[in-house]
Design a protein around this motif. Structure first.
Motif, mmCIF file in Angstrom:
data_model
loop_
_atom_site.group_PDB
_atom_site.id
_atom_site.type_symbol
_atom_site.label_atom_id
_atom_site.label_comp_id
_atom_site.label_asym_id
_atom_site.label_seq_id
_atom_site.Cartn_x
_atom_site.Cartn_y
_atom_site.Cartn_z
ATOM 1 N N GLN A 7 1.285 9.577 -6.174
ATOM 2 C CA GLN A 7 1.318 11.006 -5.856
ATOM 3 C C GLN A 7 1.713 11.829 -7.083
ATOM 4 O O GLN A 7 2.766 11.598 -7.675
ATOM 5 C CB GLN A 7 2.323 11.267 -4.725
ATOM 6 N N ASN A 8 0.852 12.765 -7.432
ATOM 7 C CA ASN A 8 1.142 13.721 -8.508
ATOM 8 C C ASN A 8 1.429 13.048 -9.851
ATOM 9 O O ASN A 8 2.144 13.599 -10.678
ATOM 10 C CB ASN A 8 2.339 14.608 -8.120
ATOM 11 N N MET A 9 0.883 11.874 -10.070
ATOM 12 C CA MET A 9 1.130 11.145 -11.308
ATOM 13 C C MET A 9 -0.185 10.687 -11.913
ATOM 14 O O MET A 9 -0.635 9.557 -11.690
ATOM 15 C CB MET A 9 2.022 9.927 -11.031
ATOM 16 N N PRO A 10 -0.876 11.546 -12.671
ATOM 17 C CA PRO A 10 -2.178 11.178 -13.246
ATOM 18 C C PRO A 10 -2.142 9.885 -14.064
ATOM 19 O O PRO A 10 -3.079 9.088 -14.002
ATOM 20 C CB PRO A 10 -2.524 12.381 -14.132
ATOM 21 N N ALA A 29 -2.951 5.498 0.701
ATOM 22 C CA ALA A 29 -3.005 5.223 -0.733
ATOM 23 C C ALA A 29 -4.345 5.647 -1.326
ATOM 24 O O ALA A 29 -4.404 6.179 -2.451
ATOM 25 C CB ALA A 29 -2.755 3.734 -0.988
ATOM 26 N N VAL A 30 -5.439 5.436 -0.591
ATOM 27 C CA VAL A 30 -6.756 5.913 -1.044
ATOM 28 C C VAL A 30 -6.716 7.420 -1.279
ATOM 29 O O VAL A 30 -7.195 7.925 -2.300
ATOM 30 C CB VAL A 30 -7.846 5.566 -0.003
ATOM 31 N N VAL A 53 -3.893 2.121 8.075
ATOM 32 C CA VAL A 53 -3.414 3.501 7.907
ATOM 33 C C VAL A 53 -2.753 3.687 6.539
ATOM 34 O O VAL A 53 -3.012 4.674 5.840
ATOM 35 C CB VAL A 53 -2.440 3.865 9.046
ATOM 36 N N LYS A 54 -1.893 2.752 6.155
ATOM 37 C CA LYS A 54 -1.206 2.865 4.868
ATOM 38 C C LYS A 54 -2.191 2.738 3.707
ATOM 39 O O LYS A 54 -2.048 3.419 2.675
ATOM 40 C CB LYS A 54 -0.121 1.789 4.757
ATOM 41 N N ALA A 93 0.831 -1.207 0.000
ATOM 42 C CA ALA A 93 0.000 0.000 0.000
ATOM 43 C C ALA A 93 0.868 1.262 0.000
ATOM 44 O O ALA A 93 0.566 2.240 -0.695
ATOM 45 C CB ALA A 93 -0.926 -0.008 1.220
ATOM 46 N N GLN A 94 1.957 1.225 0.756
ATOM 47 C CA GLN A 94 2.880 2.358 0.784
ATOM 48 C C GLN A 94 3.480 2.603 -0.596
ATOM 49 O O GLN A 94 3.612 3.749 -1.044
ATOM 50 C CB GLN A 94 3.991 2.084 1.799
#
Length: 332
Positions: free
Chosen positions: A146-149, A183-184, A178-179, A138-139
């Motif tokens: 992140q920031n990668m459409p 990711a969600v 939590v992880k 998940a991490q």
């Protein structure tokens, strides 16, 4: 080379070269010197750039090796004892950690997607029997998304969001939950494509239950994501209000004070921007007016709680402050 600063160890990769250049530029207060580079410096710079480019290629090879480790089927073709199993799991955990570090570089995240690493995470590793592998998978997904459409769209197409929400809601291991929620968040915040799937999978209910958890990190992250989504997508307020979210948020406010309360008050302020939300907040059974008055008194003078106090006062003003005409009418 000259004595002093020139004796420092030269950086070994492209990031180090760039950092050195920035530091040199920042340190120059006067005009730049016009002295040409020495042959030794030129040779070092050529070597450093060559090593940096080679290092980038090596990172792709490292990712390929990590994927091989993660694809290894420890149950296939042979029996293994407990020690073998622990060793294999440690190797897989190390591979996932290395991939997460490498994929902080956006190019590497894209390459991992092309190499099939993300498909493997979603299809197998998020469902692995060992929690240490589940949360690291998940991490890794969060690091890549992140920031990668392009990567976000690929993960959504794989059905990653459904699996991650299920882990957030039901996994017995608190770190996995939590992880998975992290990711969600990376797949839903600031990406229009993710929100419809989040709604289809009843994501707001997952956040509601997350705020009721005994896990403080999960509570805080759930409330933060709820606040973010309500702020960015106010059109979903009716959906949230119909779930009884105001009542649930007020119950969280009555729990022992913690960092989650700031986000909860912010979410209530968002919901109280229309009449239905205000009516819910005013329900006598909630006792919210008295609770807000008490909380405001407790927070006054605490610099670290200034934003929470502002939310508190804002909510009181929206829902319970008497209008001047009401006072005039009473005087008459």
């Amino acid at each position: 080379m000259a004595e002093g600063g020139d004796r420092r160890r030269h950086p070994q990769n492209l990031q180090g070269v760039l950092r050195l250049a920035v530091e040199a530029g920042s340190a120059s207060e006067g005009p730049m010197p016009h002295e040409p580079l020495s042959e030794e410096t030129k040779a070092w710079l050529r070597q450093a750039l060559a090593e940096a480019c080679k290092g980038q290629m090596d990172e792709v090879e490292q990712m390929k090796e990590c994927i091989k480790v993660l694809r290894a089927d420890w149950n296939a073709g042979r029996q293994r004892d407990a020690e073998d199993g622990e060793e294999g799991e440690e190797e897989q955990e190390s591979a996932l950690e290395l991939l997460s570090d490498l994929c902080e570089n956006l190019d590497n995240a894209r390459d991992l997607m092309k190499l099939g690493g993300l498909d493997l995470c979603v299809s197998s590793l998020l469902c692995h029997p060992q929690s240490g592998i589940r949360w690291r998978a998940a991490q890794l997904i969060a690091s890549c998304a992140q920031n990668m459409p392009e990567v976000q769209s690929h993960l959504l197409g794989l059905g990653a969001l459904k699996t991650l929400l299920q882990l957030t809601d039901h996994d017995p291991n608190p770190t996995v939950r939590v992880k998975a929620l992290y990711a969600v968040s990376c797949l839903v915040r600031e990406i229009e494509e993710g929100l419809p799937e989040f709604l289809t999978q009843d994501g707001f209910s997952v956040l509601m239950r997350g705020m009721q958890s005994d896990n403080e990190k999960l509570r805080t992250k759930s409330a933060f994501l709820l606040l973010n989504l309500l702020t960015a997508h106010p059109e979903n307020k009716d959906t949230v209000l119909a779930m009884g979210m105001v009542q649930q948020l007020v119950s969280v406010l009555r729990s022992t004070h913690s960092s989650v309360h700031e986000h909860v008050l912010g979410a209530l302020c968002c919901l109280a921007e229309d009449n239905r939300g205000i009516e819910d907040c005013r329900a006598p059974s909630l006792g919210l007016e008295e609770l807000l008055s008490q909380r405001a008194q407790e927070l006054k003078g605490k610099e670290e709680s200034q934003e929470e106090l502002e939310f508190c006062e804002q909510l009181r003003s929206k829902c319970f402050q008497r209008q001047p005409q009401d006072d005039n009418g009473m005087d008459r």
